[in-house]
Design a protein around this motif. Structure first.
Motif, mmCIF file in Angstrom:
data_model
loop_
_atom_site.group_PDB
_atom_site.id
_atom_site.type_symbol
_atom_site.label_atom_id
_atom_site.label_comp_id
_atom_site.label_asym_id
_atom_site.label_seq_id
_atom_site.Cartn_x
_atom_site.Cartn_y
_atom_site.Cartn_z
ATOM 1 N N ALA A 183 6.833 2.330 -14.864
ATOM 2 C CA ALA A 183 5.364 1.948 -13.867
ATOM 3 C C ALA A 183 5.238 0.609 -13.908
ATOM 4 O O ALA A 183 5.055 -0.064 -14.878
ATOM 5 N N THR A 184 4.927 0.201 -12.731
ATOM 6 C CA THR A 184 4.630 -1.457 -12.545
ATOM 7 C C THR A 184 3.088 -1.636 -12.285
ATOM 8 O O THR A 184 2.859 -2.943 -12.123
ATOM 9 N N SER A 185 2.545 -0.595 -11.598
ATOM 10 C CA SER A 185 1.130 -0.940 -11.145
ATOM 11 C C SER A 185 0.355 0.323 -11.042
ATOM 12 O O SER A 185 1.025 1.177 -11.115
ATOM 13 N N CYS A 186 -1.137 0.100 -11.137
ATOM 14 C CA CYS A 186 -1.721 1.342 -10.713
ATOM 15 C C CYS A 186 -3.029 0.846 -9.887
ATOM 16 O O CYS A 186 -3.790 -0.036 -10.478
ATOM 17 N N VAL A 187 -3.254 1.173 -8.926
ATOM 18 C CA VAL A 187 -4.242 0.742 -8.168
ATOM 19 C C VAL A 187 -5.075 1.797 -7.481
ATOM 20 O O VAL A 187 -4.755 3.073 -7.466
ATOM 21 N N ALA A 198 8.020 2.929 0.487
ATOM 22 C CA ALA A 198 8.768 1.660 0.646
ATOM 23 C C ALA A 198 8.899 0.766 -0.451
ATOM 24 O O ALA A 198 10.031 0.303 -0.953
ATOM 25 N N ALA A 199 7.849 0.936 -1.198
ATOM 26 C CA ALA A 199 7.639 0.201 -2.515
ATOM 27 C C ALA A 199 8.319 0.672 -3.640
ATOM 28 O O ALA A 199 8.803 -0.116 -4.698
ATOM 29 N N GLY A 200 8.765 2.036 -3.587
ATOM 30 C CA GLY A 200 8.803 2.895 -4.813
ATOM 31 C C GLY A 200 8.323 4.206 -4.756
ATOM 32 O O GLY A 200 8.228 4.732 -3.595
ATOM 33 N N VAL A 201 8.028 4.709 -5.918
ATOM 34 C CA VAL A 201 7.513 6.099 -6.080
ATOM 35 C C VAL A 201 6.083 6.021 -6.407
ATOM 36 O O VAL A 201 5.743 5.411 -7.505
ATOM 37 N N TRP A 202 5.265 6.528 -5.400
ATOM 38 C CA TRP A 202 3.711 6.591 -5.981
ATOM 39 C C TRP A 202 3.630 7.827 -6.618
ATOM 40 O O TRP A 202 4.097 8.958 -6.289
ATOM 41 N N LEU A 203 2.534 7.883 -7.647
ATOM 42 C CA LEU A 203 2.206 9.120 -8.199
ATOM 43 C C LEU A 203 0.475 9.076 -8.252
ATOM 44 O O LEU A 203 0.006 8.308 -9.143
ATOM 45 N N ALA A 242 -12.807 6.171 -4.121
ATOM 46 C CA ALA A 242 -13.621 6.670 -5.364
ATOM 47 C C ALA A 242 -13.190 7.903 -6.140
ATOM 48 O O ALA A 242 -13.516 7.950 -7.312
ATOM 49 N N LEU A 243 -12.113 8.672 -5.663
ATOM 50 C CA LEU A 243 -11.814 9.564 -6.104
ATOM 51 C C LEU A 243 -10.253 9.459 -6.746
ATOM 52 O O LEU A 243 -9.871 10.152 -7.723
ATOM 53 N N THR A 244 -9.297 8.666 -6.105
ATOM 54 C CA THR A 244 -8.061 8.625 -6.448
ATOM 55 C C THR A 244 -7.627 7.276 -6.669
ATOM 56 O O THR A 244 -7.835 6.302 -6.105
ATOM 57 N N ALA A 245 -6.570 7.289 -7.759
ATOM 58 C CA ALA A 245 -5.966 5.988 -8.081
ATOM 59 C C ALA A 245 -4.369 6.381 -7.872
ATOM 60 O O ALA A 245 -4.056 7.489 -7.718
ATOM 61 N N ALA A 246 -3.508 5.626 -7.933
ATOM 62 C CA ALA A 246 -2.051 5.671 -7.853
ATOM 63 C C ALA A 246 -1.243 4.810 -8.515
ATOM 64 O O ALA A 246 -1.381 3.644 -8.516
ATOM 65 N N TYR A 247 -0.383 5.284 -9.569
ATOM 66 C CA TYR A 247 0.674 4.365 -9.904
ATOM 67 C C TYR A 247 1.880 4.337 -9.057
ATOM 68 O O TYR A 247 2.358 5.028 -8.289
ATOM 69 N N LEU A 248 2.320 2.951 -9.314
ATOM 70 C CA LEU A 248 3.697 2.629 -8.397
ATOM 71 C C LEU A 248 4.699 2.724 -9.446
ATOM 72 O O LEU A 248 4.570 1.898 -10.409
ATOM 73 N N PHE A 249 5.801 3.382 -9.300
ATOM 74 C CA PHE A 249 7.031 3.263 -10.195
ATOM 75 C C PHE A 249 8.022 2.847 -9.449
ATOM 76 O O PHE A 249 8.419 2.936 -8.331
ATOM 77 N N ARG A 250 8.983 1.732 -10.223
ATOM 78 C CA ARG A 250 10.186 1.225 -9.569
ATOM 79 C C ARG A 250 11.411 1.445 -10.540
ATOM 80 O O ARG A 250 11.164 1.633 -11.761
ATOM 81 N N PRO A 257 0.982 -1.152 0.133
ATOM 82 C CA PRO A 257 -0.017 -0.092 -0.143
ATOM 83 C C PRO A 257 0.907 1.200 0.047
ATOM 84 O O PRO A 257 1.882 1.418 0.533
ATOM 85 N N PRO A 258 0.371 2.181 -0.560
ATOM 86 C CA PRO A 258 1.040 3.484 -0.424
ATOM 87 C C PRO A 258 1.229 4.236 0.867
ATOM 88 O O PRO A 258 0.520 3.883 1.741
ATOM 89 N N PRO A 259 2.175 5.035 0.879
ATOM 90 C CA PRO A 259 2.248 5.795 2.246
ATOM 91 C C PRO A 259 1.161 6.499 2.647
ATOM 92 O O PRO A 259 1.003 7.777 1.842
ATOM 93 N N GLY A 260 0.406 6.539 3.821
ATOM 94 C CA GLY A 260 -0.500 7.265 4.160
ATOM 95 C C GLY A 260 -1.706 7.501 3.188
ATOM 96 O O GLY A 260 -1.918 6.693 2.441
#
Length: 264
Positions: free
Chosen positions: A241-245, A199-204, A249-257, A182-185
């Protein structure tokens, strides 16, 4: 048409495979225009061109119901960026009535088979980075990665596209549904377009939806410059980019590694 073993049982008895007859390609063209809602002056899809692609390194694949109704279509062609060769998937469309029933995955699996038969080892395609649902399908369902941003891909404003690369030599079943930390916060609209290390990478974070007629669409579109800048910086720094979760209802987030890898 046939079922693809790697996909498991085809839901609802759906069958997929190459499209070769003129009638099938004509129905594919009709589905393409109906799903994308192109008018008379919109982009055309030439049936003869599809037939030529099929015979010269390209792919024309479809998914049908047991009764023979075409409910999904994809096509592609050989591509290169000057240093790498790949099969480029230009478009994939699914009848709205059959969305969410794994038709898109079946289409990509059959494109994969054709590309491998043509001697290709990777596939690429592109998508609008504000479409979180597409991003989730590309990265989390298929196991592909985002490798670059092309600004104004089609020569028009607001046509930025993320370039996706899919390793065709790996069994797709090893890449599906990879767990993501999960993303931070708690992230929300105030964070859209702002890279956040974790911890997993950079979230956008981005808006979780982009729908025509949505009352929030102006606000959602306003994030495009911020997302463009952030994506450009992340890709330039060697991230993929390795994931997008979806977070809510309003927000999604990419995960970059870092590094071009499809490992989870």
């Amino acid at each position: 048409m046939k079922r693809v073993d790697a996909a498991g049982p085809a839901p609802g008895g759906l069958l997929g495979g190459p499209l070769s007859s003129y009638d099938d390609l004509s129905r594919a063209s009709d589905l393409y225009h109906r799903v994308f809602r192109y008018g008379v002056d919109g982009p055309a899809l030439n049936t003869n061109l599809l037939g030529a692609l099929r015979r010269n390194g390209g792919s024309t694949v479809g998914v049908k119901t047991p009764e023979g109704r075409l409910v999904g279509f994809a096509y592609g062609f050989p591509g290169t960026d000057g240093s790498a060769r790949y099969h480029y998937s230009q478009a994939a469309v699914v009848d709205p009535e059959f969305q969410g029933r794994h038709v898109g995955r079946l289409l990509k699996l059959h494109q994969r088979e054709i590309a491998l038969d043509w001697g290709e080892h990777r596939m690429r395609w592109s998508f609008d980075p504000l479409l979180a649902r597409n991003a989730h399908f590309n990265f989390d369902s298929l196991g592909a990665v985002g490798i670059a941003l092309q600004e104004d891909y089609y020569g028009q404003a607001d046509t930025d596209r993320v370039i996706v690369e899919w390793d065709l030599d790996r069994d797709p079943r090893t890449l599906w549904h990879r767990p993501t930390a999960p993303p931070p916060g708690r992230l929300g609209p105030a964070d859209w377009g702002r890279p956040i290390p974790g911890a997993a990478g950079v979230w956008l974070p981005i808006a979780g939806t982009l729908l025509a007629g949505d009352p929030e669409s102006a606000e959602i579109h306003a994030q495009r410059p911020r997302v463009r800048a952030a994506l450009g910086e992340l890709f330039a720094a060697g991230y993929v980019a390795t994931s997008c979760v979806r977070l809510d209802a309003l927000t999604a987030a990419y995960l970059f590694r870092r590094g071009r890898t499809t490992d989870g």
